[in-house]
Design an enzyme around this catalytic site. Structure first.
Site, PDB file in Angstrom:
ATOM      1  N   LYS A  80      22.335  44.792  41.289  1.00  0.00           N
ATOM      2  CA  LYS A  80      22.943  43.854  40.350  1.00  0.00           C
ATOM      3  C   LYS A  80      22.592  42.439  40.823  1.00  0.00           C
ATOM      4  O   LYS A  80      22.626  42.163  42.029  1.00  0.00           O
ATOM      5  CB  LYS A  80      24.465  44.052  40.351  1.00  0.00           C
ATOM      6  CG  LYS A  80      25.210  43.146  39.373  1.00  0.00           C
ATOM      7  CD  LYS A  80      26.704  43.472  39.378  1.00  0.00           C
ATOM      8  CE  LYS A  80      27.491  42.640  38.379  1.00  0.00           C
ATOM      9  NZ  LYS A  80      28.931  42.979  38.364  1.00  0.00           N
ATOM     10  N   SER A 163      30.831  43.941  33.791  1.00  0.00           N
ATOM     11  CA  SER A 163      29.710  43.046  33.879  1.00  0.00           C
ATOM     12  C   SER A 163      28.441  43.659  34.447  1.00  0.00           C
ATOM     13  O   SER A 163      27.371  43.057  34.332  1.00  0.00           O
ATOM     14  CB  SER A 163      30.109  41.848  34.752  1.00  0.00           C
ATOM     15  OG  SER A 163      30.358  42.269  36.088  1.00  0.00           O
ATOM     16  N   SER A 187      34.122  46.292  36.468  1.00  0.00           N
ATOM     17  CA  SER A 187      32.701  46.125  36.148  1.00  0.00           C
ATOM     18  C   SER A 187      31.752  47.200  36.654  1.00  0.00           C
ATOM     19  O   SER A 187      30.577  47.188  36.300  1.00  0.00           O
ATOM     20  CB  SER A 187      32.209  44.779  36.663  1.00  0.00           C
ATOM     21  OG  SER A 187      32.619  43.781  35.763  1.00  0.00           O
TER      22      SER A 187
HETATM   23  N1  GLN Z   1      35.861  42.471  32.439  1.00  0.00           N
HETATM   24  C1  GLN Z   1      36.500  41.863  33.554  1.00  0.00           C
HETATM   25  C2  GLN Z   1      36.282  40.358  33.503  1.00  0.00           C
HETATM   26  O1  GLN Z   1      35.715  39.915  32.586  1.00  0.00           O
HETATM   27  C3  GLN Z   1      36.014  42.456  34.843  1.00  0.00           C
HETATM   28  C4  GLN Z   1      34.761  41.897  35.340  1.00  0.00           C
HETATM   29  C5  GLN Z   1      34.355  42.430  36.677  1.00  0.00           C
HETATM   30  O2  GLN Z   1      34.884  43.447  37.138  1.00  0.00           O
HETATM   31  N2  GLN Z   1      33.460  41.715  37.322  1.00  0.00           N
HETATM   32  O3  GLN Z   1      36.693  39.651  34.364  1.00  0.00           O
END
Ligand code: GLN
Length: 497
Positions: A80, A163, A187
């Protein structure tokens, strides 16, 4: 062996082929780079450097030839783009870091390299990991001149989740055997669920955060994503372990062989079913797939125990206060002086800061910096931030109460299958609400995973979420592996892949 089958092998099988010299690390790397190119319309990769990858692969081939190969020697993976890497640019999906090169590798990257993995490239993600659909990335995927959506290989008109959207797509489309992701509020688990793959977020502190571009430091955690629990266990074993000099929140808990207990019997295992995860908001198709997986567990000897996580709903406001608060502090380092983008025309220092940050950050990141700054400001700190911290503690306590009557917890990962690209438009709340089932474990710092459980509406994959108590990663992987021995959802490939 014929190279056309390489991308269907699991990590363990691929490692065995490499060690037996039936395929070279360079051939394996080239095979996946070719596939990444052939499927670049999916937007999964944001950086590829064939020269850097093949140099790493040749070093692994030399180790194999010399008999000094590490366990995953020559296994290609991708990271990532939130992990910093010396050999590839690191942008965190942000214009702010466009073209940025780190002088060092993240600890997780180093550890996987020491285990023998070869890096294929960097994977698309939401800007600074903020998002649930990978629609907040400012990065142009490989093969594109401008930002383009990351597409779900099960339906190219749908989002991959976020994400870690690029990570999930790379695995689902067989553009890498396994990859890294990060999970702050879901994410790893949510994109794994939406793309029909397996992913695990370990206990907070098990994997070092050193070199992981920070979003919300008390929540951020790295983990692997692969097709199976078996593959995830291999990567996770290499990724974890203390890093006391570099990450003060990394725990003093030794790395573990997470593959050792994969086949343990589930006889008598008590699986807690939180009533709050099966309420009104849950779509029927997701409910049906999750219940199907739970029936499999009963056949495997597990017992389903009703439990309650009464503050599940509160996890959304709590998370969306705490995560932006931490983000607003973490992102203050992007000031045009230390790294990345700097505005061209400015009158003085303050003007330079303002223009740099106005140009460098996308809308969602700005929104969170503003919310975070607000909830930390004098007069509001007690009303929002402190209050959120108190409820966070109660959410963690609720889990401990629940674990008195069960060994692990199961439920859906998300209320629905992956939605259409653009469907949530400019309504960030629609994305936030969809995080409801992943946020509680994040706030409590517990390990959680997503395991393919079937298919729902529009033929889209559905993931089952498993949550364990602290340091119960082996148990989660064991439960996931046994389900995968009994089902074949994780082996199915999207059409055209
Ligand atoms: N969807 C969540 C956010 O927007 C989690 C994102 C993540 O785990 N990096 O913060």
């Amino acid at each position: 062996m014929s190279s056309t089958a390489l991308h269907d092998l699991g990590v363990a099988q691929l490692a065995a082929e490499l060690r037996a010299k039936r395929v070279s690390a360079a051939e394996a790397a080239r095979h996946f780079l070719d596939r990444a190119k052939a499927h670049q319309n999916l937007g999964a990769y944001v950086a590829i450097d064939e020269g850097a990858t093949l140099a790493q692969a040749r070093a692994q081939d030399a180790a194999i030839a010399a008999g000094t190969a590490a366990p995953l020697a020559g296994v290609p993976i991708a990271h990532k783009d939130i992990f910093v890497t010396r050999d590839f640019p690191s942008t965190a999906g942000s214009k702010m870091l466009d073209g940025y090169r780190s002088p060092f590798d993240a600890t997780v990257v180093t550890k996987l390299a020491e285990a023998g993995c070869v890096t294929l490239g960097k994977l698309n993600c939401d800007e600074f990991a903020m998002g649930s659909a990978n629609e907040n990335s400012a990065a142009a995927p490989v093969g594109f001149d401008a930002p383009a959506p990351v597409r779900n290989p099960w339906d190219a008109e749908r989002i991959p989740g976020g994400s870690s959207g690029g990570s999930a797509v790379a695995v689902a489309a067989r553009l890498a055997p396994a990859v890294t992701g990060t999970d702050t509020g879901g994410s790893i688990r949510q994109p794994a669920s939406f793309c029909g793959i397996t992913g695990i977020k370990p206990t907070y502190g098990r994997a070092s955060r050193y070199g992981m571009i920070a979003f919300a430091s008390s929540l951020d955690q790295a983990g692997p994503m692969g097709r199976s629990a078996e593959d995830c266990a291999l990567l996770l074993s290499a990724m974890c372990g203390p890093d006391p000099d570099r990450d003060s929140t990394s725990l003093d808990v030794p790395a573990e062989d997470f593959s050792a207990k994969l086949n343990d019997s589930l006889d008598g295992l008590r699986i807690g079913i939180p009533a709050e995860f099966f309420g009104e908001g849950l779509q029927d198709d997701v409910r049906a797939a999750v219940e199907g997986a739970l029936k499999e567990y009963e056949k495997l000897g597990a017992k389903l125990v009703p439990i309650s996580l009464p503050r599940t709903e509160l996890s959304i406001p709590v998370y969306y206060v705490i995560a932006p608060a931490e983000a607003s502090s973490n992102l203050s380092r992007f000031d045009g002086v230390k790294f990345g983008h700097r505005a061209k025309d400015y009158t003085d220092l303050v003007d330079m800061y303002k223009k740099t940050r106005a140009e460098g950050f996308g809308d969602e990141v700005k929104r969170r910096i503003m919310i975070g700054t607000y909830v930390l400001s004098h007069g509001y700190y007690d009303a929002y931030y402190l209050q959120a911290q108190k409820i966070r503690r109660m959410i963690a306590d609720d889990f401990q109460q629940a674990f008195k009557s069960c060994d692990l917890i199961a439920g859906p990962v998300a209320p629905s299958v992956a939605w259409k690209l653009g469907e949530h438009g400019s309504d960030p709340l629609a994305d936030y609400l969809a995080d409801i089932f992943t946020l509680p474990a994040s706030l409590a710092g517990l390990p959680g995973m997503s395991v393919p459980a079937g298919f729902g509406a529009h033929g889209m994959p559905v993931g089952l979420q498993l949550i364990g108590n602290y340091f119960q990663e082996s148990r989660l992987l064991n439960a996931a592996h046994r389900l995968q021995q009994a089902t074949d959802f994780h082996l199915r490939a999207p059409e055209g892949i």
